[in-house]
Design a protein around this motif. Structure first.
Motif, PDB file in Angstrom:
ATOM      1  N   LEU A 166     -58.682  -2.881-115.259  1.00 27.97           N
ATOM      2  CA  LEU A 166     -58.031  -2.962-113.957  1.00 27.97           C
ATOM      3  C   LEU A 166     -56.631  -2.366-114.027  1.00 27.97           C
ATOM      4  N   VAL A 196     -57.965 -11.586-103.891  1.00 29.29           N
ATOM      5  CA  VAL A 196     -57.607 -10.200-104.165  1.00 29.29           C
ATOM      6  C   VAL A 196     -56.756  -9.742-102.995  1.00 29.29           C
ATOM      7  N   ILE A 221     -55.392 -11.621-107.741  1.00 30.68           N
ATOM      8  CA  ILE A 221     -55.269 -10.273-108.299  1.00 30.68           C
ATOM      9  C   ILE A 221     -54.606  -9.369-107.267  1.00 30.68           C
ATOM     10  N   THR A 223     -53.427  -5.643-105.943  1.00 33.59           N
ATOM     11  CA  THR A 223     -53.951  -4.283-106.075  1.00 33.59           C
ATOM     12  C   THR A 223     -52.897  -3.205-105.848  1.00 33.59           C
ATOM     13  N   THR A 236     -59.357  -0.615-107.247  1.00 37.10           N
ATOM     14  CA  THR A 236     -59.002  -1.891-107.878  1.00 37.10           C
ATOM     15  C   THR A 236     -59.595  -3.065-107.123  1.00 37.10           C
ATOM     16  N   SER A 240     -62.133  -5.734-108.707  1.00 33.38           N
ATOM     17  CA  SER A 240     -61.668  -7.127-108.743  1.00 33.38           C
ATOM     18  C   SER A 240     -62.660  -8.058-108.057  1.00 33.38           C
ATOM     19  N   ILE A 528     -63.133  -6.974-117.768  1.00 33.54           N
ATOM     20  CA  ILE A 528     -62.640  -7.729-116.607  1.00 33.54           C
ATOM     21  C   ILE A 528     -63.106  -9.181-116.696  1.00 33.54           C
TER      22      ILE A 528
END
Length: 586
Positions: A166, A196, A221, A223, A236, A240, A528
Motif C-alpha cells: 500500500l 478507508v 487507512i 489514501t 490505494t 485497502s 496487506i
C-alpha cells in the motif's frame, strides 16, 4: 532592514523551523522573519515574500537560512541568541528521547529487520524517492509529505500494487493501524469498524465520534486526496477495501471521500456491493436519497459514524438520523448577517461549506479558490490548512497563530455574526489549542461589545477522552471563553444555521436491493493482510514527533533522521539511486 545568516550543515525538520520562525517573529524589533533550509523551493518562497537576499544564493539544502527584517541593527545579537537557544532546546529534547535514531535506510533496516511500514514526512520534492526505496525494501509507505506530482504518485501506487503493498498518500494526514496512530491521529478504542478515507480530518471526525458513541476502530487507512481522481483511479482505496474485507477484526467498512469522477465512483461502489460485509459510504458533497444492498450512503461525517455504530451492533439502520440542537439565544444587529468559518481541517471545512450551501440552496456549492471552500451571500468558509496558508508556516493544527490572525480580522468586520471553527485534538497537534485560542476569542468578543455588537463563537471539538490533550479540559476552556462547543462538526454547523434563521432539511432514506449482480471478489495480498493482522513495525523517515506516538502505542519504531544527499539536488539524487540500483542488479 534585512539581515541574513547561513548556518552550514544545520539541518532541521520543517516543523521545528516553522515554529522557530513564529517564535522569532514575535520578538520585539522583528517585523518579519523566515527560517528555512536552503532548497530551491524554499528560496522561491522567500523571494515571493520579499525576504530574498543575495547571501542566500550559495546556500544548499542542508544549510539553515535565516532572514530577519528589523528596524535597526540593535537587538540583532539578542535575536540570534534566541535562535541558538531554541535550537539547543530541540537538540536536548531529541537527545533525551528514548527513541533510537539512525541516519540511513540500511541502518534502519538493520535495527528493525521486521519493519513493514515506512512513514515519509520529508520535503515534497524528495518524498517520492524515499517512498520508492521503502517499496524496494518491501515496506508499505505512508506519505505525509505534500507537493508530490501526481505522475509520481501514480507511478508509486502502480509499483506498490504490483508488489502487493500500500502507498497511503501523498498528503496523507491520518491513519490508525491496529490502534497505532499515524501522523495526525487520535487515540481510539479498538473495535470492529474499519475505515478507508481520502482525508485526514474526515477520518479523525468519524473515528472519534465512533469512539465517543461507544464503538471501536479496527483500522483507519488514509489514501491521500487524489487517490479517487480519474488520473490515479482509486488504486490505494481498492486495495485497502480488499484488505479490510479479508481482515477478521473488521466487520463493518466505512468509506470517506470527496466526490470522485463518475467512472472511479462506479468502480469503487461496484467492488463494495460485492463484499460480504456491510459498508457505509460518504462522498462529501453528495446528498443521497437511499441505500442500496449492503452499501449505506451517508450525508455527513456524523451520520456515517452513527450508521456504522448501528451496523457494528447488528441494529437496524434508521431511515433518518437526526437529533435536537440546543440553539443559544442571539441578539444581533441588523447588519450582522454573515457566518465566518475558520477551519484547520480541510474535510471539516468542506462539510461545513456543503451544509451551508445546502441551507442557502446554492447551485454552485463548494468552491476551491484562494483557500476558500465557500464564499457566498457574505458567508465564508476558509480552509486554513490550504497550501496558500501553510507555505513556510506550521499547519494550524500545530500552531494556532494563523487562525488567531483570522479571528481578529473576522471580528473587526461589522457584518460578522458568528465565527465557526474546529478544534482537532490528537497526536501531532498542538498540546493546548483551546488554551491558546481562548484569550484571542475573549479579546475579540470584548472589542465587538465595545462597538455595540454581540459576536458569537461556535466550535466543533474533535477528539477522544484518551487523547494526549484532555477532551474535557479543552471543552471547559472554550466554554469559559464564551464559545458554544458542539461534539460534532455537523451539530456545530446546524447550530450556527439555526442562529442565523437558516433551515436545513433532511429527507428520510429508502433501502433498495442492489441493482447489479455481485462481481467477482479479489483476494488481498499477503503483505496487506500481514499489515492489518497486528501492530505495524515502523521506520519513520522525517518528523520525529510521529515516532513518539507510535512507540507510546506499543509498536516498534526506528527514527530515521533524514538529510538531503547530493547537496539537495533532486537530479543528482536520481542519478545516485540509478547507480545504486545498477550495482545491486549487476
Amino acid at each position: 532592514m534585512l539581515h541574513t545568516i547561513i548556518k552550514r550543515n544545520s539541518y532541521q525538520d520543517s516543523v521545528n523551523l516553522m515554529l522557530l520562525t513564529n517564535y522569532i517573529s514575535a520578538l520585539e524589533g522583528v517585523m518579519q522573519a523566515s527560517i528555512m533550509m536552503g532548497t530551491p523551493a524554499n528560496k522561491d518562497i522567500m523571494c515571493n515574500s520579499g525576504l530574498y537576499t543575495d547571501e542566500l544564493e550559495p546556500a544548499g539544502a542542508n544549510d539553515m537560512c535565516i532572514v530577519i527584517d528589523t528596524e535597526t541593527h540593535s537587538g540583532l545579537d539578542d535575536i540570534l541568541v534566541a535562535v541558538d537557544s531554541f535550537l539547543s532546546d530541540q537538540s536536548v529534547n531529541s537527545s533525551q528521547s528514548s527513541t533510537e535514531s539512525v541516519r540511513s535506510w540500511e541502518r534502519a533496516l538493520k535495527e528493525n529487520p521486521h519493519a513493514n511500514l515506512a512513514i515519509i514526512s520529508v520535503p515534497g520534492q524528495y518524498a517520492a524517492a524515499e517512498a520508492d526505496k521503502a517499496l524496494d525494501y518491501g515496506l508499505h509507505a505512508f506519505i505525509f509529505s505534500d507537493n508530490v506530482p501526481v505522475e509520481e504518485e501514480l507511478s508509486l501506487k502502480r509499483k506498490a500494487h504490483d508488489k502487493g503493498l500500500l502507498v497511503m498518500g501523498p498528503d496523507c494526514g491520518t491513519g490508525v493501524i491496529s490502534g497505532v496512530p499515524l501522523a495526525f491521529a487520535n487515540r481510539v478504542k479498538a473495535g470492529n469498524i474499519g475505515i478507508v478515507g481520502a482525508s485526514g480530518t474526515g477520518i479523525q471526525e468519524v473515528t472519534t465520534l465512533i469512539d465517543r458513541m461507544g464503538g471501536g476502530i479496527s483500522h483507519a487507512i488514509g489514501t491521500g486526496g487524489r487517490d479517487l481522481s480519474e488520473g490515479v483511479g482509486a488504486i490505494t482505496m481498492l486495495d485497502s477495501i480488499r484488505g479490510l474485507a479479508h481482515n477478521e477484526q473488521t466487520e463493518v467498512i466505512v468509506i470517506i471521500s470527496k466526490p470522485p469522477s463518475e467512472t472511479v465512483r462506479e468502480k469503487v461502489v461496484s467492488q463494495l456491493q460485492g463484499l460480504p460485509k456491510p459498508v457505509v459510504t460518504l462522498f462529501l458533497g453528495e446528498k443521497p436519497s437511499g441505500h442500496e444492498g449492503n452499501v449505506y450512503e451517508a450525508y455527513t461525517l456524523e451520520e456515517a459514524a452513527m450508521i456504522a455504530i448501528d451496523l457494528a451492533k447488528g441494529a437496524a439502520v434508521q431511515p433518518l438520523y437526526s437529533m435536537p440542537i440546543d440553539v443559544p439565544k442571539t441578539a444581533l444587529n441588523p447588519g450582522q448577517t454573515s457566518i465566518q468559518g475558520l477551519y484547520a481541517g480541510g474535510t471539516l471545512a468542506a462539510e461545513a461549506a456543503m451544509l451551508i450551501a445546502d441551507a442557502l440552496q446554492l447551485k454552485d456549492g463548494l468552491i476551491h479558490e484562494a483557500g476558500y471552500v465557500l464564499r457566498s451571500n457574505g458567508h465564508v468558509i476558509v480552509d486554513l490548512g490550504d497550501d496558500m496558508y501553510t507555505q513556510g508556516k506550521p499547519h494550524p493544527m500545530i500552531d494556532p497563530a494563523t487562525r488567531i490572525q483570522h479571528i481578529e480580522k473576522a471580528a473587526q468586520d461589522p457584518a460578522t455574526a458568528v465565527i465557526l471553527f474546529d478544534v482537532v485534538l490528537g497526536y501531532g497537534g498542538h498540546d493546548d489549542v483551546a488554551g491558546v485560542l481562548a484569550p484571542a476569542i475573549e479579546k475579540a468578543a470584548a472589542k465587538a461589545k465595545t462597538e455595540g455588537r454581540n459576536l458569537y463563537f461556535v466550535a466543533a471539538l474533535c477528539g477522544t477522552h484518551q487523547d494526549p490533550q484532555s477532551y474535557a479540559e479543552q471543552k471547559r476552556k472554550l466554554e469559559q471563553a464564551g464559545v458554544v462547543v458542539k461534539e460534532s462538526n455537523n451539530q456545530a454547523v446546524r447550530t450556527v444555521l439555526a442562529m442565523m434563521q437558516l433551515v436545513l432539511e433532511d429527507v428520510p432514506k429508502t433501502h433498495r436491493p442492489a441493482a447489479k449482480t455481485v462481481p467477482e471478489m479479489f483476494s488481498a495480498s499477503a503483505a496487506i493482510e500481514a499489515l492489518l493482522a497486528g501492530k505495524p513495525s515502523v521506520i519513520n523517515v522525517g518528523l520525529r514527533k510521529f515516532t513518539e506516538s507510535i512507540t507510546a502505542s506499543g509498536a516498534p519504531a526506528i527514527q530515521y533522521d533524514w538529510r538531503p544527499i547530493a547537496g539537495g539536488s533532486v537530479k543528482m539524487q536520481h542519478i545516485l539511486n540509478q547507480l545504486k540500483d545498477y550495482r545491486f542488479t549487476s
